[in-house]
Motif scaffolding. Structure first.
Motif, PDB file in Angstrom:
ATOM      1  N   VAL A 106      -7.383 -34.904   3.735  1.00 63.55           N
ATOM      2  CA  VAL A 106      -7.406 -36.003   4.702  1.00 63.55           C
ATOM      3  C   VAL A 106      -8.839 -36.426   5.022  1.00 63.55           C
ATOM      4  O   VAL A 106      -9.142 -37.614   5.101  1.00 63.55           O
ATOM      5  N   MET A 109     -10.322 -38.879   2.484  1.00 61.28           N
ATOM      6  CA  MET A 109      -9.713 -40.196   2.271  1.00 61.28           C
ATOM      7  C   MET A 109     -10.678 -41.367   2.467  1.00 61.28           C
ATOM      8  O   MET A 109     -10.652 -42.301   1.675  1.00 61.28           O
ATOM      9  N   ASP A 121      -0.492 -40.364   2.764  1.00 61.34           N
ATOM     10  CA  ASP A 121       0.013 -40.856   4.044  1.00 61.34           C
ATOM     11  C   ASP A 121       1.363 -40.257   4.428  1.00 61.34           C
ATOM     12  O   ASP A 121       1.510 -39.671   5.500  1.00 61.34           O
ATOM     13  N   LEU A 125       2.053 -36.920   7.297  1.00 60.66           N
ATOM     14  CA  LEU A 125       2.885 -37.085   8.497  1.00 60.66           C
ATOM     15  C   LEU A 125       3.976 -36.025   8.560  1.00 60.66           C
ATOM     16  O   LEU A 125       4.225 -35.423   9.615  1.00 60.66           O
TER      17      LEU A 125
END
Length: 171
Positions: A106, A109, A121, A125
């Motif tokens: 992350v 990114m 993405d 989550l």
């Protein structure tokens, strides 16, 4: 784990380094597809370390550039989700390495250039949701195990209060 830590300068070209990355991804995919050896705790732990180490040695752009990346990231996400719903006593410190992997993915990114899709993405989550849910379940399970009073969450007098810092909560 150590083989994933080979220094960039030891490769004579970027092509050989990418070939080495693809070799690691192929081995990881085989293990993830067939769950080879992951039922053995030491193997499971070292596999989690290997995943984290791979990201530490390769940039997200290099991973994404591999044709194996979409399947790899999907299977790693599935593996992580299964680990999060597993018994926390069995998963133990291995969870740290999985969370470190996702944290590094992350964090990388913003540096991903061009039209490369990281496919992170949706996976991130789900992993965050599963992590929070697993921690809440762990805490509620510990509360039930302790019987609500005494033990890990109750006070010495058998009441329903929980010691937090220097104060008592829930009296």
């Amino acid at each position: 784990v150590q083989l994933a830590s080979v220094r960039r300068s030891l490769f004579s070209s970027d092509e050989k380094r990418i070939s080495y990355l693809n070799m690691h991804l192929n081995f990881m995919l085989d293990i993830l597809r067939h769950r080879r050896g992951l039922g053995e705790h030491d193997n499971y732990h070292h596999f989690c370390r290997w995943l984290a180490r791979l990201k530490a040695n390769y940039q997200l752009a290099e991973l994404v550039a591999s044709a194996l990346y979409p399947e790899w990231i999907a299977l790693v996400a599935e593996f992580t989700l299964q680990s999060l719903v597993s018994d926390w006593r069995w998963v133990g410190n291995s969870l740290y390495y999985l969370l470190m992997l996702w944290s590094r993915l992350v964090a990388s990114m913003p540096y991903l250039k061009g039209n490369n899709l990281s496919h992170l993405d949706g996976h991130v989550l789900k992993i965050v949701e599963a992590y929070v849910t697993s921690r809440v379940r762990t805490l509620s399970g510990a509360k039930r195990f302790s019987g609500g009073g005494g033990g890990a969450f109750g006070n010495a007098n058998g009441g329903d209060s929980t010691r937090v810092g220097d104060g008592l909560v829930g009296e």
